[in-house]
Design a protein around this motif. Structure first.
Motif, PDB file in Angstrom:
ATOM      1  N   THR A 106       0.839  -1.191   0.000  1.00  0.00           N
ATOM      2  CA  THR A 106       0.000   0.000   0.000  1.00  0.00           C
ATOM      3  C   THR A 106       0.879   1.249   0.000  1.00  0.00           C
ATOM      4  O   THR A 106       1.936   1.283   0.631  1.00  0.00           O
ATOM      5  N   VAL A 107       0.425   2.282  -0.711  1.00  0.00           N
ATOM      6  CA  VAL A 107       1.176   3.540  -0.825  1.00  0.00           C
ATOM      7  C   VAL A 107       0.254   4.688  -0.416  1.00  0.00           C
ATOM      8  O   VAL A 107      -0.909   4.732  -0.828  1.00  0.00           O
ATOM      9  N   THR A 108       0.764   5.605   0.399  1.00  0.00           N
ATOM     10  CA  THR A 108      -0.038   6.744   0.845  1.00  0.00           C
ATOM     11  C   THR A 108       0.659   8.060   0.530  1.00  0.00           C
ATOM     12  O   THR A 108       1.883   8.122   0.407  1.00  0.00           O
ATOM     13  N   PRO A 135      -8.057   7.978   4.263  1.00  0.00           N
ATOM     14  CA  PRO A 135      -7.830   9.365   3.842  1.00  0.00           C
ATOM     15  C   PRO A 135      -8.496  10.321   4.824  1.00  0.00           C
ATOM     16  O   PRO A 135      -9.617  10.101   5.262  1.00  0.00           O
ATOM     17  N   GLY A 136      -7.778  11.363   5.193  1.00  0.00           N
ATOM     18  CA  GLY A 136      -8.278  12.323   6.165  1.00  0.00           C
ATOM     19  C   GLY A 136      -7.697  12.118   7.555  1.00  0.00           C
ATOM     20  O   GLY A 136      -7.786  13.016   8.398  1.00  0.00           O
ATOM     21  N   ALA A 137      -7.104  10.953   7.799  1.00  0.00           N
ATOM     22  CA  ALA A 137      -6.531  10.675   9.122  1.00  0.00           C
ATOM     23  C   ALA A 137      -5.314  11.565   9.369  1.00  0.00           C
ATOM     24  O   ALA A 137      -4.560  11.874   8.455  1.00  0.00           O
ATOM     25  N   ILE A 138      -5.154  11.962  10.627  1.00  0.00           N
ATOM     26  CA  ILE A 138      -3.977  12.735  11.043  1.00  0.00           C
ATOM     27  C   ILE A 138      -3.019  11.795  11.777  1.00  0.00           C
ATOM     28  O   ILE A 138      -3.409  11.127  12.733  1.00  0.00           O
ATOM     29  N   LEU A 139      -1.774  11.745  11.321  1.00  0.00           N
ATOM     30  CA  LEU A 139      -0.755  10.906  11.946  1.00  0.00           C
ATOM     31  C   LEU A 139       0.149  11.771  12.815  1.00  0.00           C
ATOM     32  O   LEU A 139       0.636  12.807  12.357  1.00  0.00           O
ATOM     33  N   PRO A 140       0.390  11.371  14.057  1.00  0.00           N
ATOM     34  CA  PRO A 140       1.231  12.180  14.951  1.00  0.00           C
ATOM     35  C   PRO A 140       2.639  12.351  14.408  1.00  0.00           C
ATOM     36  O   PRO A 140       3.169  11.474  13.718  1.00  0.00           O
ATOM     37  N   LEU A 141       3.255  13.461  14.751  1.00  0.00           N
ATOM     38  CA  LEU A 141       4.610  13.732  14.275  1.00  0.00           C
ATOM     39  C   LEU A 141       5.613  12.748  14.853  1.00  0.00           C
ATOM     40  O   LEU A 141       6.569  12.358  14.173  1.00  0.00           O
ATOM     41  N   HIS A 142       5.428  12.328  16.105  1.00  0.00           N
ATOM     42  CA  HIS A 142       6.450  11.524  16.767  1.00  0.00           C
ATOM     43  C   HIS A 142       6.247  10.026  16.649  1.00  0.00           C
ATOM     44  O   HIS A 142       7.114   9.260  17.051  1.00  0.00           O
ATOM     45  N   THR A 143       5.123   9.573  16.104  1.00  0.00           N
ATOM     46  CA  THR A 143       4.885   8.132  15.987  1.00  0.00           C
ATOM     47  C   THR A 143       4.523   7.730  14.564  1.00  0.00           C
ATOM     48  O   THR A 143       3.775   6.783  14.361  1.00  0.00           O
ATOM     49  N   SER A 144       5.039   8.427  13.588  1.00  0.00           N
ATOM     50  CA  SER A 144       4.801   8.057  12.195  1.00  0.00           C
ATOM     51  C   SER A 144       6.041   8.373  11.379  1.00  0.00           C
ATOM     52  O   SER A 144       6.786   9.313  11.680  1.00  0.00           O
ATOM     53  N   ALA A 145       6.265   7.575  10.352  1.00  0.00           N
ATOM     54  CA  ALA A 145       7.387   7.841   9.452  1.00  0.00           C
ATOM     55  C   ALA A 145       7.203   9.193   8.772  1.00  0.00           C
ATOM     56  O   ALA A 145       8.159   9.957   8.587  1.00  0.00           O
ATOM     57  N   GLN A 146       5.957   9.508   8.415  1.00  0.00           N
ATOM     58  CA  GLN A 146       5.659  10.789   7.779  1.00  0.00           C
ATOM     59  C   GLN A 146       6.003  11.952   8.701  1.00  0.00           C
ATOM     60  O   GLN A 146       6.550  12.971   8.269  1.00  0.00           O
ATOM     61  N   VAL A 203       2.417  -3.113  11.699  1.00  0.00           N
ATOM     62  CA  VAL A 203       2.597  -2.373  10.446  1.00  0.00           C
ATOM     63  C   VAL A 203       3.859  -1.513  10.517  1.00  0.00           C
ATOM     64  O   VAL A 203       4.160  -0.923  11.554  1.00  0.00           O
ATOM     65  N   ASN A 204       4.577  -1.443   9.427  1.00  0.00           N
ATOM     66  CA  ASN A 204       5.720  -0.551   9.303  1.00  0.00           C
ATOM     67  C   ASN A 204       5.515   0.331   8.086  1.00  0.00           C
ATOM     68  O   ASN A 204       4.675   0.045   7.224  1.00  0.00           O
ATOM     69  N   ALA A 205       6.262   1.420   8.013  1.00  0.00           N
ATOM     70  CA  ALA A 205       6.139   2.354   6.900  1.00  0.00           C
ATOM     71  C   ALA A 205       7.500   2.956   6.580  1.00  0.00           C
ATOM     72  O   ALA A 205       8.312   3.179   7.478  1.00  0.00           O
ATOM     73  N   VAL A 206       7.714   3.213   5.301  1.00  0.00           N
ATOM     74  CA  VAL A 206       8.905   3.920   4.836  1.00  0.00           C
ATOM     75  C   VAL A 206       8.434   5.172   4.112  1.00  0.00           C
ATOM     76  O   VAL A 206       7.724   5.081   3.112  1.00  0.00           O
ATOM     77  N   ALA A 207       8.796   6.343   4.641  1.00  0.00           N
ATOM     78  CA  ALA A 207       8.335   7.617   4.077  1.00  0.00           C
ATOM     79  C   ALA A 207       9.512   8.430   3.565  1.00  0.00           C
ATOM     80  O   ALA A 207      10.611   8.389   4.127  1.00  0.00           O
ATOM     81  N   THR A 220       4.668  13.877   1.842  1.00  0.00           N
ATOM     82  CA  THR A 220       5.440  12.645   1.917  1.00  0.00           C
ATOM     83  C   THR A 220       4.754  11.568   1.099  1.00  0.00           C
ATOM     84  O   THR A 220       3.523  11.536   1.000  1.00  0.00           O
ATOM     85  N   ILE A 221       5.539  10.698   0.519  1.00  0.00           N
ATOM     86  CA  ILE A 221       5.015   9.465  -0.058  1.00  0.00           C
ATOM     87  C   ILE A 221       5.523   8.330   0.803  1.00  0.00           C
ATOM     88  O   ILE A 221       6.690   8.327   1.236  1.00  0.00           O
ATOM     89  N   THR A 222       4.649   7.385   1.095  1.00  0.00           N
ATOM     90  CA  THR A 222       4.962   6.364   2.092  1.00  0.00           C
ATOM     91  C   THR A 222       4.541   4.987   1.602  1.00  0.00           C
ATOM     92  O   THR A 222       3.432   4.820   1.088  1.00  0.00           O
TER      93      THR A 222
END
Length: 260
Positions: A106-108, A135-146, A203-207, A220-222
């Motif tokens: 999956t790509v966001t 879509p529309g979700a807010i990801l925290p600055l300190h707990t997300s790759a983004q 789940v893991n993510a690379v941003a 960001t693309i993730t």
């Protein structure tokens, strides 16, 4: 959430209606009037009146059996129409689809806001681990790759937002400051960040950062997938795919010289 009835805005009704919509979207499930009123710090009768208006406009529906309220797809289609018309989404979506098909994950696409990174587009792939971010979700600055990318490549405002967010957490919920600084420094030096099981369990993510025509960090693309597929130390194929897609989208936005 703070009590929005104390807002100084000249149109508190509009503020209240949007606050209700945002709270319902964040919950992701049918809501009771009482629960919304408590979360928003608003009188129950006031929330009920706004919900009645939103129902009449077609943005909300009430289940006659449970009496709970849920969002309809009308708001989604409105947001999709706006997203389709933006240069960023138009430039990113073909790259995201090709990336999804090539790596099978999956790509966001996310953009920075005052309180975190907002997901504005998702190209999904079916996997055993469901990626429940919407879509529309807010990801925290300190707990997300983004978020780590934003802290590394955004302006000082993101640091201020981070400090505010961390101050609101219980001491035991705050990340180790040295660890977080290392994560941000890595994102700045390497041009990508990860967040294994920090946003979602399993789940893991690379941003990677996207820059506009003036070289400003803009999105960001993730790549998002199971920690079984995307390890805490991700394989080079995922890093190269994310950073390569970020460069491609940045070029489409007019960025002549990618900062990395």
């Amino acid at each position: 959430m703070s009590d929005i009835t104390n807002s100084n805005t000249t149109n508190q009704s509009t503020v209240a209606a949007f606050a209700i919509l945002e709270e319902m979207a964040a919950r992701g499930e049918p809501s009771r009037v009482t629960d919304l009123a408590k979360a928003l710090g608003m009188p129950r009768a006031r929330v009920y009146r706004y919900l009645h208006t939103l129902v009449s406009l077609g943005y909300v529906r009430q289940d006659p059996a449970t009496e709970r309220y849920r969002l309809t797809l009308k708001l989604f289609h409105l947001g999709q129409a706006i997203a389709d018309g933006t240069q960023l989404t138009s430039a990113a979506r073909p790259v995201m689809a090709a990336l999804r098909d090539r790596i099978g994950q999956t790509v966001t696409l996310s953009i920075p806001e005052e309180t975190g990174m907002r997901v504005i587009d998702i190209v999904r792939v079916e996997t055993p681990v469901q990626i429940v971010t919407r879509p529309g979700a807010i990801l925290p600055l300190h707990t997300s790759a983004q978020g780590k990318v934003a802290l590394a490549w955004g302006g000082p405002g993101y640091r201020a937002a981070l400090e505010t967010a961390l101050a609101a957490l219980a001491p035991g919920d705050r990340p180790d400051p040295d660890w977080l600084e290392d994560q941000i420094a890595h994102a700045r030096q390497a041009g990508w960040a990860v967040a294994p099981e920090e946003t979602l369990r399993g789940v893991n993510a690379v941003a990677a950062p996207i820059f506009d025509i003036e070289g400003r960090f803009t999105a960001t693309i993730t790549i998002v997938g199971s920690v079984q597929d995307i390890k805490p130390e991700p394989a080079e194929v995922f890093v190269d795919a994310a950073t390569g897609a970020a460069r491609e989208i940045s070029a489409e936005l007019g960025c002549m010289e990618y900062p990395l």
